[in-house]
Scaffold this motif. Structure first.
Motif, short mmCIF file in Angstrom:
data_model
loop_
_atom_site.label_atom_id
_atom_site.label_comp_id
_atom_site.label_asym_id
_atom_site.label_seq_id
_atom_site.Cartn_x
_atom_site.Cartn_y
_atom_site.Cartn_z
N ALA A 206 -4.75 5.73 2.89
CA ALA A 206 -5.92 5.86 3.77
C ALA A 206 -5.65 6.89 4.87
CB ALA A 206 -6.27 4.50 4.38
N MET A 207 -4.47 6.85 5.46
CA MET A 207 -4.12 7.82 6.50
C MET A 207 -4.16 9.24 5.94
SD MET A 207 -0.63 8.21 8.76
CE MET A 207 0.37 8.69 7.36
N HIS A 208 -3.66 9.43 4.73
CA HIS A 208 -3.67 10.76 4.12
C HIS A 208 -5.10 11.26 3.94
CE1 HIS A 208 0.55 9.81 2.32
NE2 HIS A 208 0.60 10.10 3.60
N HIS A 209 -6.00 10.38 3.56
CA HIS A 209 -7.39 10.78 3.42
C HIS A 209 -7.99 11.18 4.76
CE1 HIS A 209 -8.46 10.22 -0.81
NE2 HIS A 209 -7.50 9.31 -0.81
N VAL A 210 -7.70 10.43 5.82
CA VAL A 210 -8.20 10.77 7.15
C VAL A 210 -7.65 12.13 7.57
CG1 VAL A 210 -8.10 10.16 9.61
CG2 VAL A 210 -8.58 8.39 7.90
N LEU A 211 -6.37 12.34 7.36
CA LEU A 211 -5.75 13.61 7.74
C LEU A 211 -6.31 14.78 6.95
CD1 LEU A 211 -2.07 12.42 8.17
CD2 LEU A 211 -3.70 13.00 9.99
N ALA A 212 -6.82 14.50 5.76
CA ALA A 212 -7.39 15.55 4.91
C ALA A 212 -8.90 15.69 5.13
CB ALA A 212 -7.11 15.25 3.44
N GLY A 213 -9.42 15.03 6.18
CA GLY A 213 -10.81 15.18 6.53
C GLY A 213 -11.72 14.08 5.99
N GLY A 214 -11.14 13.09 5.38
CA GLY A 214 -11.94 12.00 4.83
C GLY A 214 -12.24 10.92 5.86
N GLU A 215 -12.88 9.89 5.41
CA GLU A 215 -13.24 8.76 6.25
C GLU A 215 -12.84 7.49 5.51
OE1 GLU A 215 -17.28 6.75 8.10
OE2 GLU A 215 -17.27 8.87 7.60
N ILE B 229 16.06 4.22 -0.96
CA ILE B 229 14.99 3.50 -0.27
C ILE B 229 13.63 3.94 -0.77
CG2 ILE B 229 16.36 3.15 1.83
CD1 ILE B 229 14.63 5.35 3.14
N GLN B 230 12.66 3.08 -0.57
CA GLN B 230 11.27 3.41 -0.89
C GLN B 230 10.37 2.73 0.12
OE1 GLN B 230 10.44 1.95 -4.81
NE2 GLN B 230 10.63 -0.18 -4.24
N ILE B 231 9.17 3.25 0.26
CA ILE B 231 8.20 2.66 1.17
C ILE B 231 7.77 1.32 0.60
CG2 ILE B 231 5.89 2.92 2.17
CD1 ILE B 231 6.42 5.96 2.15
N ASN B 232 7.64 0.33 1.47
CA ASN B 232 7.19 -0.99 1.06
C ASN B 232 5.84 -0.83 0.36
OD1 ASN B 232 5.91 -3.56 1.09
ND2 ASN B 232 7.20 -4.20 2.79
N PRO B 233 5.72 -1.33 -0.88
CA PRO B 233 4.48 -1.16 -1.64
C PRO B 233 3.23 -1.69 -0.93
CG PRO B 233 6.21 -2.01 -3.06
CD PRO B 233 6.74 -2.03 -1.65
N THR B 234 3.38 -2.70 -0.08
CA THR B 234 2.20 -3.22 0.61
C THR B 234 1.67 -2.23 1.65
OG1 THR B 234 3.54 -4.42 2.24
CG2 THR B 234 2.87 -5.64 0.27
N LEU B 235 2.48 -1.25 2.04
CA LEU B 235 2.04 -0.23 3.00
C LEU B 235 1.38 0.97 2.33
CD1 LEU B 235 5.03 -0.16 5.50
CD2 LEU B 235 2.77 -1.15 5.84
N MET B 236 1.51 1.11 1.03
CA MET B 236 0.99 2.28 0.35
C MET B 236 -0.52 2.46 0.52
SD MET B 236 3.56 3.95 -0.48
CE MET B 236 2.66 5.25 -1.30
N PRO B 237 -1.35 1.40 0.45
CA PRO B 237 -2.78 1.62 0.70
C PRO B 237 -3.07 2.14 2.11
CG PRO B 237 -2.42 -0.50 -0.35
CD PRO B 237 -1.08 0.03 0.04
N GLU C 149 -12.25 2.96 5.83
CA GLU C 149 -12.53 1.71 6.52
C GLU C 149 -11.30 0.83 6.38
OE1 GLU C 149 -15.41 -2.21 6.13
OE2 GLU C 149 -16.04 -0.32 5.20
N VAL C 150 -10.87 0.23 7.48
CA VAL C 150 -9.69 -0.63 7.47
C VAL C 150 -10.12 -2.03 7.90
CG1 VAL C 150 -7.41 -1.04 8.45
CG2 VAL C 150 -8.16 1.30 7.98
N ARG C 151 -9.76 -3.01 7.12
CA ARG C 151 -10.03 -4.40 7.48
C ARG C 151 -8.71 -5.15 7.47
NH1 ARG C 151 -13.17 -7.78 4.17
NH2 ARG C 151 -12.18 -6.80 2.39
N ILE C 152 -8.51 -5.98 8.47
CA ILE C 152 -7.34 -6.85 8.51
C ILE C 152 -7.76 -8.17 7.88
CG2 ILE C 152 -5.69 -8.04 10.01
CD1 ILE C 152 -6.13 -5.68 12.00
N LEU C 153 -7.16 -8.49 6.76
CA LEU C 153 -7.53 -9.69 6.02
C LEU C 153 -6.91 -10.95 6.62
CD1 LEU C 153 -7.27 -8.30 2.38
CD2 LEU C 153 -9.29 -8.48 3.85
#
Length: 103
Positions: free
Chosen positions: A51-60, A39-47, A62-66
């Motif tokens: 983004a979540m990894h950056h938030v967890l690492a102290g980053g910021e 199995i692998q993570i659905n490629p459309t979920l990778m961004p 922006e998420v937009r629902i297209l």
């Protein structure tokens, strides 16, 4: 820790029923692809994960629902997430219901 398995890469986890149901529903909706063992993570979920990894690492981020998804499924998943959180909190209450915080 005794995992009940000879494989040191396998651990046993206990989930609340609501969390297990949420994760199963997310899987059913296509969060992962492929056959068991490949199995692998659905490629459309990778961004989103990136983004979540950056938030967890102290980053910021922006998420937009297209384009919004099916509202009934969005609401279902949100409710499942809330229920899973409530159950996890309920089953992990300390004895006597007293929450101890570190100073």
């Amino acid at each position: 820790m005794n995992t009940g398995s000879e494989d040191p890469n396998v651990i046993q986890l206990s989930f609340s029923a609501a969390l297990a149901q949420y994760l199963e529903r997310v899987r059913e909706l296509g969060a992962v692809e492929g056959l068991q063992g490949a199995i692998q993570i659905n490629p459309t979920l990778m961004p989103v994960l990136n983004a979540m990894h950056h938030v967890l690492a102290g980053g910021e981020v922006e998420v937009r629902i297209l384009r919004g998804g099916q509202q009934e499924i969005v609401q279902e998943l949100q409710q499942r997430a809330v229920q899973a959180t409530q159950e996890a909190n309920a089953i992990n209450q300390p004895p006597g219901g007293v929450v101890v915080t570190a100073v």
